[in-house]
Design an enzyme around this catalytic site. Structure first.
Site, mmCIF file in Angstrom:
data_model
loop_
_atom_site.group_PDB
_atom_site.id
_atom_site.type_symbol
_atom_site.label_atom_id
_atom_site.label_comp_id
_atom_site.label_asym_id
_atom_site.label_seq_id
_atom_site.Cartn_x
_atom_site.Cartn_y
_atom_site.Cartn_z
ATOM 1 N N HIS A 1 51.705 26.497 29.894
ATOM 2 C CA HIS A 1 51.019 25.983 31.078
ATOM 3 C C HIS A 1 49.996 26.983 31.630
ATOM 4 O O HIS A 1 49.496 26.804 32.735
ATOM 5 C CB HIS A 1 52.047 25.622 32.150
ATOM 6 C CG HIS A 1 53.017 24.565 31.708
ATOM 7 N ND1 HIS A 1 52.775 23.220 31.870
ATOM 8 C CD2 HIS A 1 54.209 24.668 31.061
ATOM 9 C CE1 HIS A 1 53.789 22.534 31.358
ATOM 10 N NE2 HIS A 1 54.674 23.387 30.863
ATOM 11 N N LYS B 1 48.157 62.189 28.595
ATOM 12 C CA LYS B 1 49.194 63.005 29.244
ATOM 13 C C LYS B 1 48.632 64.356 29.674
ATOM 14 O O LYS B 1 48.936 64.851 30.770
ATOM 15 C CB LYS B 1 50.369 63.218 28.282
ATOM 16 C CG LYS B 1 51.173 61.967 27.983
ATOM 17 C CD LYS B 1 52.268 62.272 26.981
ATOM 18 C CE LYS B 1 53.073 61.026 26.627
ATOM 19 N NZ LYS B 1 54.130 61.318 25.613
ATOM 20 N N GLU C 1 50.525 51.081 19.748
ATOM 21 C CA GLU C 1 50.519 52.547 19.691
ATOM 22 C C GLU C 1 50.429 53.080 18.270
ATOM 23 O O GLU C 1 49.954 54.185 18.042
ATOM 24 C CB GLU C 1 51.776 53.089 20.384
ATOM 25 C CG GLU C 1 51.664 54.545 20.767
ATOM 26 C CD GLU C 1 52.782 54.988 21.697
ATOM 27 O OE1 GLU C 1 52.604 56.030 22.347
ATOM 28 O OE2 GLU C 1 53.830 54.308 21.773
#
Length: 407
Positions: free
Chosen positions: A288, A399, A266
């Site tokens: 793995h 937003k 950010e």
């Protein structure tokens, strides 16, 4: 005293254009140009560590309220939750708190189904308009009313000096703590945003702040070899890797990795040319899955391994089977360290760049130092890139679009 150390020998891999002399020279030049500025006009998160009045108020509030409430529910998201969760999960204090960084209806409903009489809700949003947290507030306010409870007595707000949450708190005379104006959400763990819920959970926040102060002292050190925050920022900047991998060998630090991920993504993602993709891997589990890509895929990543030096020891018994004799009486801590070293070596053999961070012991002081070190790293990295690492225009636009879609 220093709780964390960083070994960077393996970032100077064979055939790399970056030498250790060039690296240290860059560090020294950066300090010479910028050190006085950070001392005279520091970022907000540097200054807040010295606000003893607020620290005392929070400790007093926690002392009076810890036993009063059986359940603590923290409602916040992003910077209003990640720092708190990083510390809480790393330290596992005695008192359980629930951190709701979600609007998943099933999770919210599972909380609301309980008796809420002994539950304190901590609503955190600096702006007081964060979609997720506002939604949580109105939902739980209604649920408290449905149970015949006065929501005002079961709630506190942690918010900015102005904004909708501040208006609601003032109108209803609800206990409120203030997020300093100069401190952005993802840098706010050492403000009431993190300190209030952590103190309610039983974390020694005074020790946490002392650790952060140690991180600040080291971040301002004139000796680049002792300045972990600067060394981490310079490695990100000079190596010019597209991806930064945080390889965690203590599962209780996974949320610390998420805290670091938000800071890097950010703060630094700004243009089509400036941005580093953060990735979290958990050792030994992700050896793995991710390791094949890491070892033989593109050499476009910086790997930062992190492990606790003095971890608790649980040991294996004597093993007589010759095929597994190498494990006989070994502690799991030894096995983890061997796995880390083996993985790191396998990467450097493939000309990948690796640095290894060690924490002496995971406690309030060391976690405070670690989180501040990450914050300082990002502040330095922003300065190197010539960008403002303290805003998030890309997030804000998302937003606005979401609000429009809901209107």
């Amino acid at each position: 005293m220093k709780n964390i150390s960083l070994n960077q020998k393996q970032i100077f891999v064979e055939n790399s254009a970056l030498t250790e002399d060039d690296f240290l020279s860059f560090c020294i030049n950066f300090l010479n140009k910028n050190q006085e500025e950070y001392k005279k006009n520091p970022p907000g998160f540097f200054e807040i560590l010295d606000n003893q009045e607020v620290l005392d108020e929070i400790i007093d509030f926690a002392d009076k309220n810890q036993k009063k409430w059986k359940e603590i529910v923290v409602c916040g998201i992003g910077g209003s939750a990640l720092g708190t969760k990083a510390v809480y999960n790393a330290l596992s204090p005695n008192k359980k708190i629930t951190i709701l960084e979600t609007i998943d209806p099933e999770i919210l409903a599972s909380v609301a189904q309980k008796s809420l009489a002994d539950t304190l809700f901590v609503f955190i949003s600096k702006s007081g308009t964060t979609l997720e947290t506002v939604s949580q507030f109105f939902f739980f306010k209604n649920e408290l009313k449905k149970q015949g409870l006065d929501w005002k007595k079961n709630s506190i707000f942690i918010t900015g000096e102005t904004g909708k949450f501040r208006e609601i708190a003032n109108k209803n005379k609800v206990k409120t703590f203030t997020v300093p104006e100069k401190v952005g959400g993802r840098f706010s763990v050492f403000t009431p945003v993190g300190l209030v819920p952590l103190a309610l959970a039983g974390v020694d926040i005074a020790e946490l702040i002392e650790g952060a102060k140690l991180g600040r002292k080291n971040a301002l050190s004139k000796n680049p070899k002792k300045n972990t925050a600067l060394k981490m920022a310079v490695s990100e900047f000079l190596l010019k890797k597209n991806t930064s991998v945080f390889f965690v060998y203590e599962e209780k630090l996974e949320s610390v990795g998420r805290f670091w991920r938000q800071l890097l993504a950010e703060s630094i993602g700004r243009t089509k040319k400036i941005g580093i993709l953060p990735h979290i891997a958990i050792g030994t589990r992700d050896q793995h899955s991710d390791l094949q890509l890491f070892a033989e895929g593109p050499a476009d990543k910086l790997y930062t391994f992190i492990i606790e030096k003095n971890a608790k020891k649980a040991s294996l018994p004597t093993i007589k089977d010759p095929d597994f004799a190498h494990l006989s009486k070994k502690s799991f801590s030894e096995i983890k360290k061997a796995s880390l070293k083996g993985t790191a070596k396998s990467l450097t053999e493939k000309k990948q760049t690796v640095q290894i961070m060690e924490i002496e012991e995971i406690n309030e002081e060391s976690i405070g130092e670690l989180l501040f070190t990450f914050e300082a790293e990002i502040a330095f990295l922003g300065k190197m890139f010539g960008i403002n690492p303290f805003n998030q225009p890309g997030v804000e636009n998302g937003k606005k679009i979401t609000k429009k879609l809901l209107s």
